[in-house]
Design an enzyme around this catalytic site. Structure first.
Site, PDB file in Angstrom:
ATOM      1  N   SER A  44       0.868  -1.174   0.000  1.00  0.00           N
ATOM      2  CA  SER A  44       0.000   0.000   0.000  1.00  0.00           C
ATOM      3  C   SER A  44       0.902   1.221   0.000  1.00  0.00           C
ATOM      4  CB  SER A  44      -0.893  -0.020   1.251  1.00  0.00           C
ATOM      5  OG  SER A  44      -1.614   1.179   1.365  1.00  0.00           O
ATOM      6  N   HIS A 156      -3.695  -5.684   2.388  1.00  0.00           N
ATOM      7  CA  HIS A 156      -2.800  -6.658   3.011  1.00  0.00           C
ATOM      8  C   HIS A 156      -3.438  -8.032   3.181  1.00  0.00           C
ATOM      9  CE1 HIS A 156      -0.052  -3.400   4.981  1.00  0.00           C
ATOM     10  NE2 HIS A 156       0.019  -3.421   3.664  1.00  0.00           N
ATOM     11  N   GLU A 165      -5.327  -2.301   8.721  1.00  0.00           N
ATOM     12  CA  GLU A 165      -4.641  -2.883   9.876  1.00  0.00           C
ATOM     13  C   GLU A 165      -5.392  -2.569  11.168  1.00  0.00           C
ATOM     14  OE1 GLU A 165      -0.432  -2.058  10.211  1.00  0.00           O
ATOM     15  OE2 GLU A 165      -0.342  -1.585   8.073  1.00  0.00           O
ATOM     16  N   GLU A 206       1.565  -9.045   7.040  1.00  0.00           N
ATOM     17  CA  GLU A 206       2.289  -8.602   8.229  1.00  0.00           C
ATOM     18  C   GLU A 206       2.028  -9.491   9.433  1.00  0.00           C
ATOM     19  OE1 GLU A 206       1.310  -4.469   8.499  1.00  0.00           O
ATOM     20  OE2 GLU A 206       2.372  -4.002   6.643  1.00  0.00           O
ATOM     21  N   ASP A 242      -5.000   1.372  11.015  1.00  0.00           N
ATOM     22  CA  ASP A 242      -4.465   1.953   9.787  1.00  0.00           C
ATOM     23  C   ASP A 242      -5.576   1.842   8.756  1.00  0.00           C
ATOM     24  OD1 ASP A 242      -3.257   2.768   7.487  1.00  0.00           O
ATOM     25  OD2 ASP A 242      -1.758   1.174   7.420  1.00  0.00           O
ATOM     26  N   GLU A 285      -4.284   5.898  11.632  1.00  0.00           N
ATOM     27  CA  GLU A 285      -3.337   6.213  10.557  1.00  0.00           C
ATOM     28  C   GLU A 285      -4.077   6.383   9.238  1.00  0.00           C
ATOM     29  OE1 GLU A 285       0.091   3.701   8.177  1.00  0.00           O
ATOM     30  OE2 GLU A 285      -0.161   3.343  10.333  1.00  0.00           O
ATOM     31  N   ASP A 312       0.809   8.723   7.036  1.00  0.00           N
ATOM     32  CA  ASP A 312       1.720   7.808   6.332  1.00  0.00           C
ATOM     33  C   ASP A 312       1.794   8.243   4.880  1.00  0.00           C
ATOM     34  OD1 ASP A 312       3.142   5.730   5.205  1.00  0.00           O
ATOM     35  OD2 ASP A 312       1.573   4.241   5.464  1.00  0.00           O
ATOM     36  N   LYS A 337       9.018   5.576   7.433  1.00  0.00           N
ATOM     37  CA  LYS A 337       9.423   4.416   6.657  1.00  0.00           C
ATOM     38  C   LYS A 337      10.652   4.799   5.840  1.00  0.00           C
ATOM     39  CE  LYS A 337       4.724   2.533   6.091  1.00  0.00           C
ATOM     40  NZ  LYS A 337       3.604   2.355   5.131  1.00  0.00           N
ATOM     41  N   HIS A 365       7.789  -0.641   9.727  1.00  0.00           N
ATOM     42  CA  HIS A 365       8.191  -1.617   8.717  1.00  0.00           C
ATOM     43  C   HIS A 365       7.426  -1.348   7.420  1.00  0.00           C
ATOM     44  CE1 HIS A 365       4.557  -4.386   9.889  1.00  0.00           C
ATOM     45  NE2 HIS A 365       4.213  -3.132   9.743  1.00  0.00           N
ATOM     46  N   LYS A 388       6.031   0.181  14.792  1.00  0.00           N
ATOM     47  CA  LYS A 388       4.985  -0.608  14.138  1.00  0.00           C
ATOM     48  C   LYS A 388       5.692  -1.621  13.245  1.00  0.00           C
ATOM     49  CE  LYS A 388       1.469   0.042  10.561  1.00  0.00           C
ATOM     50  NZ  LYS A 388       0.768   1.034   9.716  1.00  0.00           N
TER      51      LYS A 388
END
Length: 412
Positions: A44, A156, A165, A206, A242, A285, A312, A337, A365, A388
Site C-alpha cells: 500500500s 494486506h 490494519e 504482516e 491503519d 493512521e 503515512d 518508513k 516496517h 509498528k
C-alpha cells in the site's frame, strides 16, 4: 590509508517476505569491517513516495531488481569507494546527487537505501558499537511501545475487511518485554476465538489474522473480546487502526471496495469519530487520503486533541510534506518508513522536524520485509517511543521484536 575508508560496495538481489526480489548491499572498509542491509518494499504505497525501481519483463514477473543491483555494483560503488563512513550525511548527499531525480527514480530508492543503511552499519561495526548507540549516542535510552498488527484487511489481505490494519498497543506496560508478552498472549487468544467461530486463522502480509467478518466493526469487537479473554482490560490495552484510505480515494470520494460503500470526506470523518467514540481506539493512521488536505484539517480539528492521527501516505517520510502538514495543522504524528524517502540522513531529518514541532514519530516496517532489523535500532536511537512492525508471527516481523528484546537487556 585510513581504516574506516570504504574499500568495496557489493549489491545483491535477495527475496523479501512476500517472495519478491529486493536489493541488499554490503559495504566493506579497509580494516575488513562489513555492513549489510536489505531494502524493504511496500504494498500500500503513497503516490509521493520515493521510487522503487523494478526491471520489468518476464524475469520474476517483472519484479526483478537486477538494474538496481548493477547500479550498486557500478556507478554507486565507484562513487563512494574511498569515502569516510563517519560522514553519513556526505555519503547520502552523494547518493542523492548521483541519482539526480526528485524521487530517486533513476537508480531506484531501493538501491540507494540499501547502500545508505549498509554504510551506517559498517561504521557502527568499525567503532564496535550497536547501531542504536552509533546513531543515537548516549541519549538512545528509550525502548519503543509496540503497535502490533493482529488483524489484517485492505490491501494486506484477501478478505472482506476494508480497514487495512487493526493493531493493539500495550498502553500501561512498564517495559518492552512486558508489553510484547501481553500483546502476544492476546494475539494467540484472538486466534483461538477465530478458530472457535469457524473462521480462517491464515495470516496476511504482516502476520495478522485475515478472516472474513461481517464488518470492520466486528473485527474491532473480536479484538476487544480477545483482550478481555487474555486477562486484560481496555485500559491496559488500546487499539490502533491503519485505515489506508488513500486506497479508496478517487474524484473527491471514498469507495470502500470490499463493502462497495461510497462516502464523502465528511462522512468518512464522521465514521472514524464514531469508531473512536465507541471503541478504545487511540491512534488512527491515514484516516483520510494523502491529497485530501481539507479533510485532514477537519479530521485533526475533530479528533486531534484526543487521538493520535498518523500521516503515512500524507507525509511519506518527507520533510517538505511534513512542513506543509505542520503549517496547515494536519495530523499530529508521522509514520516513518526508510524506503519512502530513500536515505538514512533524510529519515533522521524528518524525525527531527517532527519532534521539534510536537509531532509523534512512529517507526515502521513495510509489508514486504526481511530479516533486516535496522528499524528496531532506529526506534531506540531516536527515542521515538513507538514502533509498528507487524504481528508476533513470521520471522521477518519477530526479528525486529527479538532485536528490541536484546537492546532492552543491554540497556538494563
Amino acid at each position: 590509508m585510513q581504516e574506516n575508508i570504504i574499500k568495496s560496495v557489493r549489491g545483491f538481489e535477495v527475496l523479501d517476505s512476500r517472495g519478491n526480489p529486493t536489493v541488499a548491499a554490503e559495504v566493506t572498509l579497509c580494516d575488513g569491517s562489513t555492513g549489510f542491509a536489505i531494502s524493504p518494499s511496500g504494498a500500500s504505497t503513497g503516490m509521493f513516495e520515493a521510487h522503487e525501481k523494478r526491471d520489468g519483463g518476464e524475469r520474476y514477473g517483472g519484479k526483478g531488481v537486477k538494474q538496481c543491483v548493477d547500479a550498486v555494483n557500478g556507478e554507486i560503488a565507484k562513487g563512494i569507494i574511498d569515502l569516510n563512513t563517519l560522514n553519513q550525511r556526505k555519503i547520502d548527499e552523494f547518493l542523492i546527487k548521483l541519482d539526480g531525480t526528485e524521487n530517486k527514480s533513476r537508480l531506484g530508492a531501493n538501491a540507494i537505501l540499501a547502500v545508505s543503511l549498509a554504510a551506517a552499519k559498517v561504521a557502527a561495526n568499525y567503532y564496535k558499537m550497536p547501531l542504536y548507540r552509533y546513531l543515537g549516542g548516549i541519549n538512545a535510552t528509550d525502548l519503543p511501545r509496540p503497535m502490533l498488527n493482529i488483524l489484517n484487511g485492505g490491501a494486506h489481505a484477501k478478505n472482506n475487511i476494508d480497514i487495512q490494519e487493526f493493531m493493539i498497543i500495550p498502553y500501561t506496560a512498564k517495559t518492552f518485554c512486558e508489553g510484547l508478552r501481553q500483546c502476544t498472549e492476546i494475539y494467540h487468544t484472538l486466534g483461538k476465538i477465530l478458530k472457535d467461530m469457524g473462521k480462517t486463522t491464515g495470516v496476511g502480509d504482516e502476520g495478522g489474522f485475515a478472516p472474513d467478518l461481517e464488518s470492520d466493526e466486528k473485527a474491532i469487537e473480536v479484538i476487544v473480546e480477545a483482550i478481555k479473554k487474555a486477562g486484560y482490560t481496555t485500559e491496559q490495552i488500546k487499539i490502533a487502526l491503519d485505515v489506508a484510505s488513500s486506497e479508496w480515494y478517487k474524484d473527491g470520494e471514498y469507495l470502500l471496495p470490499k463493502r462497495n460503500l461510497k462516502m464523502s470526506g465528511d462522512e468518512l470523518i464522521a465514521y472514524i469519530k464514531q469508531l473512536t467514540d465507541r471503541y478504545p481506539i487511540i491512534s488512527v493512521e491515514d484516516g483520510v487520503a494523502e491529497d485530501d488536505w481539507q479533510s485532514w484539517k477537519k479530521l485533526t480539528k475533530e479528533l486531534g486533541d484526543r487521538v493520535q492521527l498518523v500521516g503515512d501516505d500524507l507525509f511519506v517520510t518527507n520533510t517538505e510534506r511534513l512542513k506543509k502538514g505542520i503549517e496547515e495543522k494536519c495530523g499530529n504524528a508521522i509514520l516513518v518508513k526508510l524506503n519512502q524517502i530513500g536515505t538514512l540522513t533524510e529519515t533522521l531529518d524528518v524525525v527531527r522536524l517532527a519532534q521539534q514541532n510536537g509531532y509523534k514519530a512512529v517507526i515502521s516496517h513495510r509489508s514486504g520485509e526481511s530479516e533486516d532489523t535496522t528499524i528496531a535500532d532506529l526506534a531506540v536511537a531516536l527515542n521515538a517511543g513507538q514502533i509498528k512492525t507487524g504481528a508476533p508471527c513470521r520471522s521477518d516481523r519477530t526479528a525486529k521484536y527479538n532485536r528490541l528484546l536484546v537492546i532492552e537487556r543491554e540497556l538494563n
